[in-house]
Design a protein around this motif. Structure first.
Motif, PDB file in Angstrom:
ATOM      1  N   ASN A   1      10.685  60.906  31.808  1.00  0.00           N
ATOM      2  CA  ASN A   1      11.331  61.267  33.078  1.00  0.00           C
ATOM      3  C   ASN A   1      12.686  61.912  32.824  1.00  0.00           C
ATOM      4  N   ALA A   2      13.439  61.316  31.879  1.00  0.00           N
ATOM      5  CA  ALA A   2      14.828  61.731  31.660  1.00  0.00           C
ATOM      6  C   ALA A   2      14.927  63.113  31.023  1.00  0.00           C
TER       7      ALA A   2
ATOM      8  N   GLY B 290       5.943  59.159  36.814  1.00  0.00           N
ATOM      9  CA  GLY B 290       7.121  58.316  36.811  1.00  0.00           C
ATOM     10  C   GLY B 290       7.075  57.121  35.883  1.00  0.00           C
TER      11      GLY B 290
ATOM     12  N   TYR C 123      22.117  60.930  27.760  1.00  0.00           N
ATOM     13  CA  TYR C 123      21.608  60.408  26.490  1.00  0.00           C
ATOM     14  C   TYR C 123      21.987  61.275  25.296  1.00  0.00           C
TER      15      TYR C 123
ATOM     16  N   ASN D 231      11.446  61.930  39.739  1.00  0.00           N
ATOM     17  CA  ASN D 231      11.373  60.939  38.663  1.00  0.00           C
ATOM     18  C   ASN D 231      12.560  61.000  37.703  1.00  0.00           C
ATOM     19  N   ASN D 232      13.426  61.983  37.889  1.00  0.00           N
ATOM     20  CA  ASN D 232      14.651  62.053  37.089  1.00  0.00           C
ATOM     21  C   ASN D 232      15.834  62.191  38.023  1.00  0.00           C
TER      22      ASN D 232
ATOM     23  N   LEU E 108      13.142  54.159  36.822  1.00  0.00           N
ATOM     24  CA  LEU E 108      12.705  55.481  36.369  1.00  0.00           C
ATOM     25  C   LEU E 108      13.346  55.952  35.071  1.00  0.00           C
ATOM     26  N   LEU E 109      14.490  55.386  34.699  1.00  0.00           N
ATOM     27  CA  LEU E 109      15.239  55.947  33.574  1.00  0.00           C
ATOM     28  C   LEU E 109      15.408  54.932  32.453  1.00  0.00           C
ATOM     29  N   PRO E 110      15.584  55.405  31.227  1.00  0.00           N
ATOM     30  CA  PRO E 110      15.914  54.484  30.145  1.00  0.00           C
ATOM     31  C   PRO E 110      17.235  53.760  30.448  1.00  0.00           C
TER      32      PRO E 110
ATOM     33  N   THR F  81       9.874  56.253  31.177  1.00  0.00           N
ATOM     34  CA  THR F  81      11.280  56.536  31.488  1.00  0.00           C
ATOM     35  C   THR F  81      11.868  57.593  30.557  1.00  0.00           C
ATOM     36  N   ASP F  82      11.480  57.546  29.266  1.00  0.00           N
ATOM     37  CA  ASP F  82      12.051  58.528  28.336  1.00  0.00           C
ATOM     38  C   ASP F  82      11.597  59.938  28.693  1.00  0.00           C
TER      39      ASP F  82
END
Lengths: 281, 375
Positions: free
Chosen positions: A160-161, A154, B139, B256-257, B62-64, A157-158
């Motif tokens: 995770n996405a 986790g 994104y 995590n996403n 957790l995210l950009p 972040t990049d």
């Protein structure tokens, strides 16, 4: 009266004429404010702070010498060591912890990581965020995936996405690689494979343990850094199926993430996958 | 005794000194009569202010950061204008349909359970109305099932002018807005001009759509440490995450996403031959035929039916498809690994648990959030 005015004018202009003949300025060609017209140095030279070179790493891909890019995807036109006819549809891998080895035994370590995805040309090269000092080097190294101290669930972040996480039930952290395609099996059916590499979960009668399974890659080669440079690193995809384990996709094609034997074989086979592709500066 | 008096007096002094901060200007929109110290928060009619997205803490962690185009920053007036436009039938040819006609909040901004939506001329398309939420975290910034629009602003141009949808011309729509009593001044506040054009209309609607955030499902609350999952929900998450089980996570995300999508395109083995080429028709690449965008798994209870063509009425139908219904084709995703045997063969208990997990991604506060209702 006119003569007097003329003399006064001459006296006024003369100093200007004299100074213009001996123009002052910075006369050091190495200075940032070097003045090619200056005849006499006036002590005003300034120098840019020394900037070490920028280094770009770029990854190139082949299958035993045949160039692979996304335009060669989805075609059953590769043959591996075991004789499986296969296609590639997705190849994505994480490189981190980049090191430059110096002749004196020291190494420079960079905190950058990069996710190379063959379907996205822009992802295949990246510039190191820190500069690399000039000098001679004996090789470079990197981790395929994250080493255990960086492989924290986790925390990126990049990643995770883009669903790069490795399932917690398999030890968590992130994938090292996702490599997928299809092959012709022994029944001549075209079926898929998903060669996904990450932590290796070992289940014994008494215990479940998670083994860090990143591959440390070291490429020994002598090179000098003199200027901004681009270093290319080659991946021979066929090596994933070759050495030391001849990989038969009929035996290992899917559900490899929870397959301890397969995960260890992947790590073993990583040793000859990458090679030095050269430096341009 | 003397000491006690001292404490009481001291306490009184403290409370009387306490400042109530707020907007102290009586001419401001948010004048706070109780405030005795101005905190610089006063807002005035006709002035625009930056809009602060209410980002869930687990997204921040957790995210950009959300992706907001530099040339269309979120503003309070822009979002309010977009919200009014989203709900206003003025954008359709006969003034009967708005964006919200086919994107209803109660349905996660889909169309009321319909497989296909009906336009103003009673014509229907062949794709299911997509849900609208968490678009600021897309994104890749491509929209529609086939990703043919880049940027929400460009997406908005389509349904207004589409003959089977709102069937209006943009010049007509703009002329109607321009002659309206309220819109010119709202555009002026939002964009600094009373002269309306179609770009500004799409920018305002895009701003509103970027504020639609779903981040308060039971699973979100679990991520934030506020609740525990039921044993069945937890077992279902493990089915979802097991490559030898459901193997859903490679496309649909994981703990995590929390977007629950990769926002890219896959052929999930719906058909052996394609009546709709999907992504392939956009890219012209035969390798993309039959690929459609991975939808988020949030809010499934409100967004039936499922798939790009709404072919599955229920979640059980969807789970059954991945268990036994897969159809092989040249472009089928390698992750559809059991396509020749029909699917992942989930047993009845795994299916029950998987469904329980999927339902934990419902966000009831999203479908009732007053900020997203008609202004």
């Amino acid at each position: 009266m006119k003569k007097i005015i003329f003399i006064i004018l001459m006296l006024a202009v003369l100093p200007l004429v004299i100074t213009s003949c001996k123009k002052k300025g910075c006369t050091d060609a190495m200075a940032s404010n070097y003045d090619a017209n200056a005849k006499r140095d006036d002590g005003t030279c300034t120098y840019d702070p020394h900037v070490d070179p920028h280094i770009t790493l770029s990854f190139e891909h082949n299958f035993d010498g045949s160039i692979v890019s996304s335009s060669s995807f989805n075609q059953l036109n590769y043959s591996n060591q075991a004789g499986n006819i296969l296609s590639i549809e997705h190849l994505e891998y994480l490189v981190s912890n980049i090191k430059f080895y110096k002749s004196n035994g020291d190494s420079l370590v960079f905190s950058d990581y990069n996710l190379s995805n063959l379907s996205d040309m822009n992802s295949l090269s990246f510039e190191l965020s820190d500069h690399v000092e000039e000098g001679s080097y004996t090789g470079i190294g990197f981790d395929l995936g994250f080493n255990s101290s960086n492989n924290i669930s986790g925390s990126y972040t990049d990643l995770n996405a883009v669903n790069w996480s490795w399932p917690d039930m398999l030890g968590g952290g992130y994938h090292n690689m996702k490599f997928e395609g299809k092959f012709i099996d022994t029944n001549t059916d075209t079926i898929s494979y998903a060669y996904h590499m990450g932590k290796a979960r070992e289940i014994t009668a008494t215990d479940t343990t998670f083994h860090d399974n990143h591959a440390f890659i070291k490429l020994n080669t002598s090179f000098n850094i003199e200027n901004d440079a681009s270093i290319s690193i080659d991946m021979n995809i066929a090596e994933w199926f070759k050495n030391p384990n001849t990989w038969d996709l009929n035996a290992y094609n899917n559900m490899l993430m929870p397959n301890y034997t397969a995960q260890i074989m992947m790590k073993d086979n990583s040793s000859n996958v990458f090679s030095w592709g050269g430096i341009v500066q | 005794m003397r000491f006690n008096y001292f404490i009481i007096i001291f306490a009184l002094l403290l409370t009387s000194c306490k400042k109530h901060e707020g907007c102290t200007d009586a001419s401001a929109l948010n004048y706070d009569a109780a405030a005795n110290r101005d905190d610089g928060s006063c807002k005035y009619v006709g002035v625009n202010y930056p809009y602060e997205l209410d980002v869930p803490s687990q997204f921040e962690q957790l995210l950009p950061a959300p992706s907001i185009p530099a040339n269309n920053p979120l503003t309070e007036a822009g979002v309010l204008l977009g919200r009014k436009l989203f709900y206003d039938p003025i954008l359709s040819g006969n003034n009967t349909q708005s964006c919200a006609s086919c994107h209803k909040q109660a349905n996660g901004f889909t169309d009321n359970g319909y497989q296909f939506s009906t336009g103003i001329d009673l014509l229907q398309g062949d794709r299911n109305a997509m849900p609208l939420f968490n678009m600021a975290w897309n994104y890749n910034d491509t929209y529609f099932w086939d990703g043919k629009a880049s940027g929400i602003e460009n997406q908005v141009f389509e349904p207004v002018a589409n003959p089977i949808e709102m069937h209006e011309t943009w010049p007509n729509a703009v002329a109607k807005l321009q002659s309206d009593d309220e819109y010119p001044s709202m555009f002026n506040t939002a964009f600094g001009t009373e002269t309306i054009d179609s770009n500004l209309v799409t920018m305002a609607i895009a701003q509103f759509e970027r504020t639609l955030i779903s981040g308060d499902s039971r699973f979100d609350q679990y991520i934030r440490g506020e609740i525990s999952l039921t044993p069945s929900e937890f077992a279902g998450y493990n089915v979802f995450m097991d490559e030898a089980g459901g193997d859903c996570f490679h496309c649909h995300g994981d703990i995590n996403n929390p977007l629950w999508t990769d926002n890219i395109y896959h052929n999930n083995a719906l058909d052996a031959t394609f009546s709709d080429l999907g992504r392939g028709a956009v890219t012209g690449n035969a390798a993309d035929n039959g690929k459609f965008k991975t939808p988020s798994l949030r809010n499934l209870s409100y967004t039936a039916p499922y798939m790009h063509d709404g072919r599955f009425a229920t979640l059980d139908d969807v789970i059954n498809h991945y268990a036994v219904g897969l159809q092989n084709s040249a472009t089928v995703d390698p992750l559809m690994k059991n396509v020749l045997s029909g699917g992942n063969q989930l047993n009845p208990q795994d299916r029950i648990d998987l469904k329980a997990f999927l339902l934990s991604l419902n966000d009831p506060n999203f479908v009732t959030n007053p900020d997203y209702q008609a202004p």
